[in-house]
Motif scaffolding. Structure first.
Motif, PDB file in Angstrom:
ATOM      1  N   GLY A 181       0.815  -1.213   0.000  1.00 15.64           N
ATOM      2  CA  GLY A 181       0.000   0.000   0.000  1.00 15.64           C
ATOM      3  C   GLY A 181       0.847   1.261   0.000  1.00 15.64           C
ATOM      4  O   GLY A 181       0.571   2.207  -0.738  1.00 15.64           O
ATOM      5  N   ILE A 182       1.897   1.265   0.812  1.00 18.15           N
ATOM      6  CA  ILE A 182       2.817   2.406   0.840  1.00 18.15           C
ATOM      7  C   ILE A 182       3.503   2.561  -0.513  1.00 18.15           C
ATOM      8  O   ILE A 182       3.600   3.673  -1.051  1.00 18.15           O
ATOM      9  CB  ILE A 182       3.845   2.247   1.983  1.00 18.15           C
ATOM     10  N   ALA A 183       3.968   1.439  -1.071  1.00 12.41           N
ATOM     11  CA  ALA A 183       4.625   1.488  -2.385  1.00 12.41           C
ATOM     12  C   ALA A 183       3.654   1.975  -3.450  1.00 12.41           C
ATOM     13  O   ALA A 183       4.025   2.751  -4.336  1.00 12.41           O
ATOM     14  CB  ALA A 183       5.181   0.119  -2.750  1.00 12.41           C
ATOM     15  N   SER A 184       2.418   1.549  -3.361  1.00 15.38           N
ATOM     16  CA  SER A 184       1.411   1.979  -4.336  1.00 15.38           C
ATOM     17  C   SER A 184       1.160   3.480  -4.232  1.00 15.38           C
ATOM     18  O   SER A 184       1.093   4.181  -5.248  1.00 15.38           O
ATOM     19  CB  SER A 184       0.115   1.199  -4.105  1.00 15.38           C
ATOM     20  N   GLY A 185       1.043   3.987  -3.004  1.00 11.22           N
ATOM     21  CA  GLY A 185       0.849   5.434  -2.827  1.00 11.22           C
ATOM     22  C   GLY A 185       2.045   6.227  -3.306  1.00 11.22           C
ATOM     23  O   GLY A 185       1.901   7.247  -3.982  1.00 11.22           O
ATOM     24  N   PHE A 186       3.247   5.751  -2.978  1.00 17.28           N
ATOM     25  CA  PHE A 186       4.467   6.443  -3.392  1.00 17.28           C
ATOM     26  C   PHE A 186       4.602   6.469  -4.915  1.00 17.28           C
ATOM     27  O   PHE A 186       4.828   7.529  -5.505  1.00 17.28           O
ATOM     28  CB  PHE A 186       5.688   5.760  -2.764  1.00 17.28           C
ATOM     29  N   THR A 187       4.456   5.308  -5.546  1.00 16.44           N
ATOM     30  CA  THR A 187       4.627   5.268  -7.006  1.00 16.44           C
ATOM     31  C   THR A 187       3.489   5.996  -7.715  1.00 16.44           C
ATOM     32  O   THR A 187       3.691   6.546  -8.789  1.00 16.44           O
ATOM     33  CB  THR A 187       4.746   3.822  -7.518  1.00 16.44           C
ATOM     34  N   HIS A 193       2.618   8.244 -11.193  1.00 13.94           N
ATOM     35  CA  HIS A 193       1.283   7.787 -11.596  1.00 13.94           C
ATOM     36  C   HIS A 193       1.306   6.310 -11.982  1.00 13.94           C
ATOM     37  O   HIS A 193       0.696   5.899 -12.968  1.00 13.94           O
ATOM     38  CB  HIS A 193       0.732   8.632 -12.745  1.00 13.94           C
ATOM     39  N   ALA A 194       2.026   5.514 -11.211  1.00 13.30           N
ATOM     40  CA  ALA A 194       2.180   4.082 -11.496  1.00 13.30           C
ATOM     41  C   ALA A 194       1.926   3.266 -10.231  1.00 13.30           C
ATOM     42  O   ALA A 194       2.710   2.403  -9.866  1.00 13.30           O
ATOM     43  CB  ALA A 194       3.578   3.809 -12.050  1.00 13.30           C
ATOM     44  N   GLY A 195       0.816   3.507  -9.562  1.00 12.14           N
ATOM     45  CA  GLY A 195       0.527   2.828  -8.311  1.00 12.14           C
ATOM     46  C   GLY A 195      -0.111   1.462  -8.452  1.00 12.14           C
ATOM     47  O   GLY A 195      -0.176   0.700  -7.493  1.00 12.14           O
ATOM     48  N   GLN A 196      -0.597   1.138  -9.630  1.00  9.36           N
ATOM     49  CA  GLN A 196      -1.317  -0.123  -9.824  1.00  9.36           C
ATOM     50  C   GLN A 196      -0.470  -1.373  -9.572  1.00  9.36           C
ATOM     51  O   GLN A 196      -0.935  -2.281  -8.892  1.00  9.36           O
ATOM     52  CB  GLN A 196      -1.908  -0.152 -11.238  1.00  9.36           C
ATOM     53  N   PRO A 197       0.745  -1.482 -10.101  1.00  9.57           N
ATOM     54  CA  PRO A 197       1.495  -2.734  -9.895  1.00  9.57           C
ATOM     55  C   PRO A 197       1.731  -3.123  -8.436  1.00  9.57           C
ATOM     56  O   PRO A 197       1.483  -4.287  -8.082  1.00  9.57           O
ATOM     57  CB  PRO A 197       2.801  -2.491 -10.657  1.00  9.57           C
ATOM     58  N   PRO A 198       2.160  -2.224  -7.550  1.00 13.68           N
ATOM     59  CA  PRO A 198       2.314  -2.658  -6.156  1.00 13.68           C
ATOM     60  C   PRO A 198       0.987  -3.106  -5.537  1.00 13.68           C
ATOM     61  O   PRO A 198       0.934  -4.060  -4.768  1.00 13.68           O
ATOM     62  CB  PRO A 198       2.864  -1.427  -5.432  1.00 13.68           C
ATOM     63  N   PHE A 199      -0.089  -2.421  -5.893  1.00 13.25           N
ATOM     64  CA  PHE A 199      -1.418  -2.803  -5.421  1.00 13.25           C
ATOM     65  C   PHE A 199      -1.757  -4.215  -5.898  1.00 13.25           C
ATOM     66  O   PHE A 199      -2.243  -5.049  -5.137  1.00 13.25           O
ATOM     67  CB  PHE A 199      -2.444  -1.785  -5.934  1.00 13.25           C
TER      68      PHE A 199
END
Length: 156
Positions: free
Chosen positions: A45-51, A56-62
């Motif tokens: 979740g943190i990685a998704s928010g950061f990216t 604008h690339a939060g989808q992959p960590p999610f």
């Protein structure tokens, strides 16, 4: 950290994860755990928010956290929409502080809003036409394509 480094890293992870999941779904020997500890989800979740904020690339960590759970198609799509709706609202103060809400940007956003609504409706239509059995394979292939695009953007 430069946006290009984030794009490249997230893109490479997306490609590897998508390929890995396609391999395991077709009978590969090692399966990704469907129930990782909560702290792994928090990191994703943190990685998704950061990216999402940086590139604008939060989808992959999610997706690394959510896809192994094999949620029902509609639950996955709804969860994704709610999660990124919240993420985008959290980013509003930072974008305001950076001066991104200029009259020109707001006019552009207003003009693109009908396209966003139409795209959402087309997305719902498409999701409902993909059989549940093939839904995850389609998601993994799209994840690989997004990963390739992110890596390309990072090195171009």
């Amino acid at each position: 950290m430069s946006p290009d480094a984030v794009l490249g890293m997230v893109g490479a992870i997306s490609i590897l994860f998508g390929l890995y999941r396609l391999w395991t779904d077709r009978g590969g020997r090692v399966a990704a755990p469907a129930s990782s500890p909560g702290w792994v989800g928090a990191l994703c979740g943190i990685a998704s928010g950061f990216t999402s904020q940086v590139a604008h690339a939060g989808q992959p960590p999610f997706q690394l956290w959510v896809l192994p759970r094999k949620l029902d198609r509609d639950v996955l799509v709804g969860t994704t929409a709610i999660f990124f709706g919240i993420i985008n609202w959290i980013k509003v103060p930072a974008y305001a502080a950076l001066g991104q809400f200029t009259p020109a940007n707001l006019v552009t956003a207003g003009l693109l809003m009908p396209l966003a609504i139409l795209s959402t409706l087309v997305g719902v239509w498409l999701v409902r036409r993909i059989s549940p059995a093939r839904f995850y394979a389609v998601i993994y292939w799209l994840m690989i394509l997004v990963g390739i695009k992110l890596v390309w953007d990072a090195i171009a």
